[in-house]
Design an enzyme around this catalytic site. Structure first.
Site, PDB file in Angstrom:
ATOM      1  N   ASP A  67       0.831  -1.559  -0.078  1.00 18.31           N
ATOM      2  CA  ASP A  67       0.047   0.196   0.302  1.00 18.31           C
ATOM      3  C   ASP A  67       1.171   1.412  -0.230  1.00 18.31           C
ATOM      4  O   ASP A  67       2.176   1.381   0.614  1.00 18.31           O
ATOM      5  CB  ASP A  67      -0.910   0.449   0.846  1.00 18.31           C
ATOM      6  CG  ASP A  67      -0.723  -0.626   2.323  1.00 18.31           C
ATOM      7  OD1 ASP A  67       1.070  -0.778   2.786  1.00 18.31           O
ATOM      8  OD2 ASP A  67      -1.077  -1.090   3.439  1.00 18.31           O
ATOM      9  N   ASP A 136      -7.535  -3.304  13.944  1.00 19.11           N
ATOM     10  CA  ASP A 136      -9.629  -3.468  13.862  1.00 19.11           C
ATOM     11  C   ASP A 136      -8.774  -4.832  12.216  1.00 19.11           C
ATOM     12  O   ASP A 136      -9.729  -5.097  12.064  1.00 19.11           O
ATOM     13  CB  ASP A 136      -9.232  -2.509  13.092  1.00 19.11           C
ATOM     14  CG  ASP A 136      -8.512  -1.891  11.852  1.00 19.11           C
ATOM     15  OD1 ASP A 136      -8.076  -2.065  11.718  1.00 19.11           O
ATOM     16  OD2 ASP A 136      -9.554  -1.050  10.910  1.00 19.11           O
ATOM     17  N   HIS A 138      -6.973  -5.560   9.615  1.00 22.01           N
ATOM     18  CA  HIS A 138      -7.083  -5.103   8.352  1.00 22.01           C
ATOM     19  C   HIS A 138      -5.859  -5.584   8.108  1.00 22.01           C
ATOM     20  O   HIS A 138      -4.622  -6.111   8.862  1.00 22.01           O
ATOM     21  CB  HIS A 138      -6.914  -3.233   8.498  1.00 22.01           C
ATOM     22  CG  HIS A 138      -5.641  -2.253   8.544  1.00 22.01           C
ATOM     23  ND1 HIS A 138      -6.435  -1.006   9.687  1.00 22.01           N
ATOM     24  CD2 HIS A 138      -4.261  -2.759   8.804  1.00 22.01           C
ATOM     25  CE1 HIS A 138      -5.130  -0.675   9.965  1.00 22.01           C
ATOM     26  NE2 HIS A 138      -4.179  -1.489   9.059  1.00 22.01           N
ATOM     27  N   GLU A 143      -9.372  -2.660   5.322  1.00 28.08           N
ATOM     28  CA  GLU A 143     -10.256  -1.943   6.686  1.00 28.08           C
ATOM     29  C   GLU A 143     -11.714  -3.148   7.171  1.00 28.08           C
ATOM     30  O   GLU A 143     -12.146  -3.345   6.098  1.00 28.08           O
ATOM     31  CB  GLU A 143     -10.759  -0.610   6.874  1.00 28.08           C
ATOM     32  CG  GLU A 143      -9.799   0.269   6.641  1.00 28.08           C
ATOM     33  CD  GLU A 143      -8.761   0.690   7.732  1.00 28.08           C
ATOM     34  OE1 GLU A 143      -8.904  -0.344   8.793  1.00 28.08           O
ATOM     35  OE2 GLU A 143      -7.974   2.028   8.155  1.00 28.08           O
TER      36      GLU A 143
HETATM   37  C1  F6R Z   1       1.234  -1.928   5.944  1.00 31.95           C
HETATM   38  C2  F6R Z   1       0.010  -2.284   6.062  1.00 31.95           C
HETATM   39  C3  F6R Z   1      -0.831  -2.588   7.352  1.00 31.95           C
HETATM   40  C4  F6R Z   1       0.366  -2.745   9.305  1.00 31.95           C
HETATM   41  C5  F6R Z   1      -0.907  -2.255   9.985  1.00 31.95           C
HETATM   42  C6  F6R Z   1       0.198  -2.539  11.025  1.00 31.95           C
HETATM   43  O1  F6R Z   1       1.973  -1.628   5.090  1.00 31.95           O
HETATM   44  O2  F6R Z   1      -0.483  -3.080   5.245  1.00 31.95           O
HETATM   45  O3  F6R Z   1      -1.483  -3.127   7.329  1.00 31.95           O
HETATM   46  O4  F6R Z   1       0.724  -3.811   8.542  1.00 31.95           O
HETATM   47  O5  F6R Z   1      -1.395  -1.244   9.714  1.00 31.95           O
HETATM   48  O6  F6R Z   1       0.703  -1.566  11.088  1.00 31.95           O
HETATM   49  P1  F6R Z   1       2.753  -1.272  12.290  1.00 31.95           P
HETATM   50  O7  F6R Z   1       3.188  -2.717  12.428  1.00 31.95           O
HETATM   51  O8  F6R Z   1       2.347  -0.063  12.743  1.00 31.95           O
HETATM   52  O9  F6R Z   1       1.440  -2.308  13.717  1.00 31.95           O
END
Ligand code: F6R
Length: 262
Positions: A67, A136, A138, A143
């Site tokens: 992303d 959450d 995702h 989401e």
């Molecule tokens: C990042 C991504 C997100 C993160 C998730 C957890 O490329 O796709 O799904 O993996 O938001 O983020 P952290 O690791 O910062 O807790």
């Protein structure tokens, strides 16, 4: 799903890095799907160490990131492009033309997303996708209520994700973009292997729902229950709400070494 519980994030990340390294050694032109955020940082450090000390060769590897924020220039300090070059790409021998991230500055989002999907197919598909998980549930920025059939597209972050990610933007939620381009859940499910990492108590509820809850679009990561090769590397804190904690430990501890890295 294979659940691998390690005592802490460091040992969990090193175990996950062994799986990535084994793939790259066996298939030097592997296609890796990569994630950003706090979670994969130690995994990337270990891959850099393996490159420097053990000659792990990334020269034929292709990468696709999950992303990118919409509206951030590549050079923006919080763009995922910057994150990946700072935390991994600049420290391994990857060829810049083999690196792919969604274009957060595109003027034509649907066309750019379609090109991204085509590039993944043209590269032969993703062999191994690294995933974190949002509090959450995702994956990528898919989401809750994202379609399980979704492909790369624009998404709006939840207020929870904006709040979670404000720590990267001086703690200021107003600076966090609300839109992103993310691989879809269908895109992620097409990867031949999915390797999820999650550390800390903040992820415990999402991890329990992902592994032991019903498969539901309200918990996007739960779709991994339907993936034929999904591994989840977690520390004891992230595993703390799992009902079958002892069972997962017992299964992993009983495996021969060759199977642990496969
Ligand atoms: C990042 C991504 C997100 C993160 C998730 C957890 O490329 O796709 O799904 O993996 O938001 O983020 P952290 O690791 O910062 O807790």
């Amino acid at each position: 799903m294979e659940v691998i519980i390690k005592s802490d994030a460091q040992t969990g990340s090193i175990a996950a890095a062994r799986v990535v390294a084994r793939l790259v050694r066996e298939k030097p032109n592997a296609v890796l799907g990569l994630a950003t955020g706090s979670t994969p940082l130690t995994l990337y450090k270990e891959l850099i160490r393996l490159h420097r000390e053990d000659g792990l060769d990334f020269s034929a590897v292709t990468t696709f990131n999950l992303d990118e924020y919409i509206g951030l220039e590549k050079e923006h300090p919080q763009s995922y492009y910057t994150f990946m070059w700072e935390n991994l790409f600049s420290q391994i021998n990857i060829q810049p033309e083999k690196v792919h991230l969604p274009d957060g500055m595109t003027q034509d989002v649907p066309a750019s997303c379609a090109v991204y999907e085509r590039e993944i197919i043209n590269a032969g598909g993703i062999d191994l996708q690294v995933l974190g998980i949002g509090s959450d549930g995702h994956i990528g920025f898919n989401e809750p209520t994202s379609s399980f059939a979704s492909r790369t597209r624009i998404k709006t972050l939840t207020q929870q994700t904006v709040a979670d990610n404000a720590r990267f933007f001086d703690g200021d939620e107003a600076k966090v973009p609300h839109h992103c381009i993310t691989m879809g859940i269908g895109t992620i499910m097409d990867a031949r292997m999915n390797l999820m990492l999650a550390f800390g108590t903040g992820k415990a509820e999402a991890i329990a729902a992902t592994i032991e809850g019903p498969v539901a679009s309200m918990m996007p990561a739960s779709i991994l229950q339907h993936h034929p090769a999904a591994k989840v590397f977690i520390d004891e804190a992230a595993a703390s709400a799992l009902k079958l904690f002892d069972y997962y430990r017992w299964v992993y501890d009983g495996k021969p070494d060759w199977q642990k890295d496969a």
